[in-house]
Each structure stands twice: as C-alpha cells, then as structure tokens.
Write an enzyme that holds these catalytic residues in place. Structure first.
Site, short mmCIF file in Angstrom:
data_model
loop_
_atom_site.label_atom_id
_atom_site.label_comp_id
_atom_site.label_asym_id
_atom_site.label_seq_id
_atom_site.Cartn_x
_atom_site.Cartn_y
_atom_site.Cartn_z
N SER A 238 -9.20 6.05 12.74
CA SER A 238 -8.51 6.23 11.99
C SER A 238 -7.95 5.96 14.33
O SER A 238 -6.59 5.24 13.95
CB SER A 238 -6.87 6.04 11.43
OG SER A 238 -6.97 7.85 11.13
N ASN B 284 0.58 15.56 5.64
CA ASN B 284 0.81 14.29 4.41
C ASN B 284 2.22 14.17 5.56
O ASN B 284 3.00 12.64 4.97
CB ASN B 284 0.48 14.25 3.09
CG ASN B 284 -1.09 14.79 2.86
OD1 ASN B 284 -1.42 14.34 3.57
ND2 ASN B 284 -1.01 14.95 1.88
N HIS C 16 15.44 -34.21 5.50
CA HIS C 16 14.45 -35.02 4.98
C HIS C 16 13.66 -35.35 6.27
O HIS C 16 13.20 -36.24 5.94
CB HIS C 16 14.67 -35.58 3.99
CG HIS C 16 16.26 -35.32 2.97
ND1 HIS C 16 15.48 -34.75 1.94
CD2 HIS C 16 16.66 -35.19 2.71
CE1 HIS C 16 15.75 -34.59 0.96
NE2 HIS C 16 17.63 -34.86 1.15
N SER D 276 -5.49 -30.91 28.51
CA SER D 276 -6.00 -30.96 27.38
C SER D 276 -7.44 -31.10 28.78
O SER D 276 -7.28 -31.67 29.91
CB SER D 276 -5.92 -32.20 26.82
OG SER D 276 -7.35 -32.79 26.22
N LYS E 285 -1.91 -34.99 28.43
CA LYS E 285 -1.47 -34.01 27.63
C LYS E 285 -0.73 -33.25 28.41
O LYS E 285 -0.77 -32.80 29.00
CB LYS E 285 -2.24 -33.17 27.13
CG LYS E 285 -2.91 -34.41 26.19
CD LYS E 285 -1.80 -34.87 24.39
CE LYS E 285 -2.58 -33.87 23.40
NZ LYS E 285 -4.05 -34.22 22.80
N ASN F 277 0.74 -29.87 26.09
CA ASN F 277 0.30 -29.02 24.53
C ASN F 277 1.72 -28.24 24.52
O ASN F 277 1.55 -27.06 25.57
CB ASN F 277 -1.06 -28.95 24.32
CG ASN F 277 -1.90 -30.43 24.30
OD1 ASN F 277 -1.16 -31.09 24.18
ND2 ASN F 277 -3.33 -30.16 24.64
N GLU G 214 3.53 -23.39 19.38
CA GLU G 214 2.37 -23.88 18.04
C GLU G 214 1.97 -21.89 17.91
O GLU G 214 1.04 -22.28 16.23
CB GLU G 214 1.25 -25.23 18.43
CG GLU G 214 1.62 -25.82 17.95
CD GLU G 214 0.40 -26.52 19.32
OE1 GLU G 214 -0.14 -27.81 17.91
OE2 GLU G 214 -0.19 -26.68 20.54
N TYR H 164 0.53 11.67 -1.63
CA TYR H 164 -0.12 11.28 -0.91
C TYR H 164 -1.05 10.26 -1.42
O TYR H 164 -2.63 11.19 -2.01
CB TYR H 164 -0.34 12.57 -0.19
CG TYR H 164 -0.99 10.92 1.78
CD1 TYR H 164 -0.65 10.36 2.73
CD2 TYR H 164 -2.53 11.79 1.24
CE1 TYR H 164 -1.30 10.27 3.67
CE2 TYR H 164 -3.74 11.04 2.35
CZ TYR H 164 -3.00 10.28 3.40
OH TYR H 164 -3.99 9.87 4.51
N LYS I 204 -0.12 1.84 9.12
CA LYS I 204 0.43 1.89 10.01
C LYS I 204 -0.51 0.45 10.60
O LYS I 204 -0.14 -0.51 11.92
CB LYS I 204 -0.67 3.02 10.59
CG LYS I 204 0.27 4.51 10.89
CD LYS I 204 -0.60 5.28 11.01
CE LYS I 204 -1.82 5.82 10.47
NZ LYS I 204 -1.16 6.36 8.84
N1 ARG Z 1 -4.88 10.10 8.51
C1 ARG Z 1 -4.49 9.63 7.36
C2 ARG Z 1 -3.05 8.44 7.65
O1 ARG Z 1 -3.05 8.03 8.26
C3 ARG Z 1 -3.50 10.92 8.32
C4 ARG Z 1 -3.10 11.60 6.86
C5 ARG Z 1 -4.24 12.14 6.41
N2 ARG Z 1 -3.78 13.60 5.25
C6 ARG Z 1 -5.09 13.73 4.01
N3 ARG Z 1 -4.75 14.03 3.12
N4 ARG Z 1 -6.38 13.35 4.19
O2 ARG Z 1 -2.40 8.80 6.50
#
Ligand code: ARG
Length: 485
Positions: free
Chosen positions: A23, A110, A156, A277, A283, A285, A290, A317, A325
């Site tokens: 992540s 967590n 309307h 365009s 045009k 636009n 949009e 968790y 995220k």
């Molecule tokens: N990358 C994890 C998240 O965004 C962090 C928390 C990970 N916790 C765990 N017990 N693996 O949720």
C-alpha cells in the site's frame, strides 16, 4: 499429480503476492501524520517511564530526521516493506539502531493507521471547508456584479416564472453552505483518537492517552478499543459529504453547460475554461464544467466502494480496511480541484443579460401573474388558472406572446381584466414576489447582505494542522517499483 513448479514461477508468485498487499504507493501520503503520531507516542512512552528518556529522545530525533529526508526527496522508499509504517520504522533502525524497536511498544499498526487516517481526514476536511467558502464567495461576487439581471426561472426545464440571476446564484450559495456544515461535522467525526487501543483489546502498559491526544490536537479519545481499530464511519461521513458536494457542483456544472450553449447563450466562459475542437473551429466546449459533472461519478463510486468494503467485516481490524485510504485520497484529489476549478470558471464567466431577458420575454413566464391578477379581483385561483390557460392558448395559436395581446383580447377572456393588466411585466412580476426567500430585488439584496455576513462569520478554521499542504506532502521521488504518487 502435483505439478512441479520452477524457480521462475515461484519468484513470479512472490512478486505477485507482494504487489497485491503493498500500500506504500498511496499510504506514503500519510507520512506527516504517521510521524507526528509516532513522535507523540514516543514522548508519552518516555514520560511514563515505559522507555527511558534517552530512548524517547533518540526515537523522536530519528523520526524528525526521517521527516526531513522525505520532504527533501532523499528518503529511499522500499515497496517490499509494504506500507508507510514499516518504511519509517525500518529507516529508524538504520538511523538509531535497536532502540528503534522500542517505538512500537504499546502500539499496533491497527490503532496507528486509524490515527493517521483520522488526522489526514480532519486536515482535509478543513481544506475542503475553505474551498467551499471560497466558492460561496465567488457566487456572491457574481450575484453582486449582476444585481438586476433577470432570466426565466425553470421547472421541468420549461420557462416558468421570471427570477433574478442573483437569486438563482444564491440557491447554490445555500447548497454549498450546507456542504461546508457537513464537512464541519465530518471533521468532528474524525477528531477522535484511536491511538492507545493497541491491536484491539487495549494495552497492558500504563500509557497516558490524554497527553497524546492533546499533542495531536484530538478533542476526544475513542472509548472502545475494538471499535476504535475497526471504525471507519468518519471516512463514510467524509465521503458522503463529498458525494453530496459533488452532486451540487455537478448541478451547477450542468447549468453552465446548458447556459453556455448557443441555444441558451446565457453565459460566456472565459477562454481558460473552454476548449476548441480540432475539426470544428467555431466550438467553445465547456470541458471543465463537463469534467466536474463527470467526476461526480467517481466520488459516488468511492463512497459505494467504502461502504461495500466495510459491510462484511467481523470485529475488529481486518486487512480489508487497507482499501479505505485510496477511496479517501481519490476523493480529496477530485473534490478539492473541482471546487477550485468551479470557482475559477464562475469568476471568469460573463453573464449575458440581454439573452436572459430575451428568453424571459419570448415566453409565457407571466401567466401566473395574470392568474394572480384575477385572484386579486376576487376570482378563485382555480378558475383564474383556467382563464389564463385559455388566453395562453389563444396567444400561442396566433403565434404571439401574452404581452402581445390587446386589452380587448384580455377582456374577452374575463371582464375582470382592466387597463392595468397591461402593466404586468417581468420587473413587476419579480418585485411582487416579496416574501421571505422570494426573488424580489429587495429580498435578494437583503439575502445577499445576509449571505456575506454568514460567510464572514463562518470564517474557516486555520486548518492545515499536521497535514497542511497535502500536495507538497507527496514526496518528490516515487517508491521504486511503485506507481508514483
Ligand atoms: N497497511 C495497513 C492498513 O492500511 C496497516 C495496518 C496493518 N495492520 C495489520 N494488522 N496488518 O490497514
């Protein structure tokens, strides 16, 4: 029969698995919040004697150094370490050695990640409120610049009754006002500290949550450790406030698209907010409007995705929560620029008073006023409605508007019509709607003044906090192997 897998296949599987769980490419955006949370935590551990004062100082010093490295683009991001938390911790080991291992005492990823995300959501709610207030200010500027411009009001999408342009614009002021208040409440929802909940059950150390909350500026501490690590309601509040705000922007954008068409011709956008365009040189636009309308879909999608991710989670968790995220980040990255673009588009727009008045004149928008006229002379409204409907048909059949009819025409429809019926015009219609919330010039002037005062009193929070300047918080160098910020 078991298939014998070659070394290459195993390597590929391993790479796939690590790509799947990583992540870092998005959660590194939380580095500021993560470091602030860790610093507050380490200081508290020191104060409480859970680690020594020297250890606490070494950790804080290391974390500050890491923050500087990230901000100067010198930090080496390591996607194989999965997330922002592990990246920072690993670097802390490089910098201060084994003491780094003490930072994670009395803490879990967590409660850590929930804290980071809340700090981030809180700061971005403040940014959003500021942008909404800015957009409201632009709407007021436009209204004040066109105090007597009138246009047909629509129901309307049919010309219905004349209204002041300022009145129409103030309708959007109200929408964005409600949005700002929704973000105030999303901010408050985020403003509760999970840190100190541990993995789920609380912690067997004498931690001091109050002082950590104070240092991080949280106004409350989560009361249940299990809820604290799994709750993402604050995110749903954020995303739904964003979805509703985008819906409002999208309605405004839709009107700008319509109004800037040749058919309406009510508004001309400045060159920066139109595109030509490649094959049709005439045009102009309204691409920005949009796109604002179109991007509403992804913000709705983010809310739906988050709701769906959360709906099946048993306590507490679960790794699913990592999916929260990107939904928030994408929403932030969509909503904030959209609000700014919309304000810019409006402030450069020229409203075509002549076209608007013309659209009102070449219509039957005064029909209600004629019925009201008869009501004032004693006719029940339903009957008056019928009389004016007949008159309108007569005019239409002759290819005329109501104001083209003669007094004789009116009197044929009802003996209650007298010469003063010819005084009914657009201005008179608007002036007559002098009720609270109505479009009369007097009411609108008061509403404008009141709106200015409301906006001044709404003075957005100083904001920023830990997550100030989100755009600069995306480190200069992308994590190797990641897909950039
Ligand atoms: N990358 C994890 C998240 O965004 C962090 C928390 C990970 N916790 C765990 N017990 N693996 O949720």
């Amino acid at each position: 029969m078991p298939v014998k897998r070659g070394n290459a296949a195993r390597v590929r599987t391993k790479a796939l698995a690590s790509d799947y769980t990583v992540s870092l490419h998005y959660d590194r955006r939380l580095y500021r919040e993560d470091i602030a949370g860790s610093i507050a935590h380490a200081r508290m551990l020191g104060r409480q004697g859970i680690i020594s004062g020297d250890e606490s100082k070494a950790i804080v010093g290391g974390l500050e150094k890491i923050r500087a490295e990230i901000e100067s683009g010198k930090f080496l991001w390591r996607p194989e370490l999965e997330d922002i938390h592990m990246n920072i911790e690993a670097r802390l080991f490089d910098l201060i050695g084994d003491t780094a291992g003490k930072l994670h005492t009395a803490r879990s990823r967590n409660d850590q990640v929930a804290t980071d995300t809340r700090l981030y959501a809180r700061a971005r709610a403040e940014d959003t409120m500021r942008s909404l207030r800015g957009l409201q200010g632009t709407l007021l500027d436009c209204a004040e610049k066109n105090p007597s411009t009138l246009l047909p009001g629509y129901t309307h999408l049919q010309r219905a009754q004349p209204v002041l342009l300022a009145h129409h614009l103030l309708a959007y002021f109200e929408m964005f006002d409600r949005d700002a208040r929704r973000f105030e409440s999303a901010r408050a929802a985020a403003d509760v500290m999970p840190l100190g909940s541990g993995a789920l059950a609380g912690l067997p150390y004498s931690i001091d949550r109050e002082s950590v909350a104070r240092e991080l500026g949280f106004s409350a501490i989560a009361s249940n450790s299990m809820d604290a690590v799994s709750d993402r309601d604050f995110l749903l509040d954020w995303l739904s406030a964003a979805a509703i705000a985008m819906m409002h922007v999208s309605r405004l954008a839709e009107e700008i698209v319509l109004w800037s068409s040749e058919e309406f011709g009510f508004v001309q956008l400045s060159d920066e907010y139109t595109t030509g365009s490649s094959i049709m040189p005439q045009k102009r636009n309204p691409d920005f409007a949009e796109l604002a309308r179109g991007k509403t879909g992804r913000v709705y999608g983010n809310l739906m995705a988050a709701l769906t991710t959360l709906k099946g989670l048993p306590m507490t968790y679960n790794r699913d929560l990592q999916e929260d995220k990107e939904r928030l980040f994408d929403t932030v990255d969509t909503l904030l620029p959209t609000l700014e673009i919309t304000a810019g588009m409006l402030s450069g727009a020229r409203f075509n008073e002549g076209r608007m008045r013309d659209a009102a004149r070449r219509s039957y928008v005064l029909a209600t006023d004629l019925a009201d006229y008869l009501v004032r002379k004693g006719m029940p409204f339903r009957e008056a409605h019928g009389v004016v409907a007949d008159l309108t048909r007569t005019a239409m059949n002759r290819g005329k508007y109501l104001h083209d009819l003669s007094l004789a025409d009116y009197r044929r429809a009802s003996g209650l019509f007298a010469k003063d019926v010819l005084d009914i015009n657009l201005e008179a219609s608007i002036a007559a709607r002098d009720t609270i919330g109505g479009t009369s010039p007097r009411r609108v002037a008061d509403a404008l003044k009141a709106a200015r005062t409301r906006l001044k009193n709404a003075r957005p929070r100083e904001g920023g906090g830990l997550g100030a300047g989100d755009r600069s918080s995306t480190p200069a160098s992308p994590p190797s192997g990641g897909e950039g910020g």
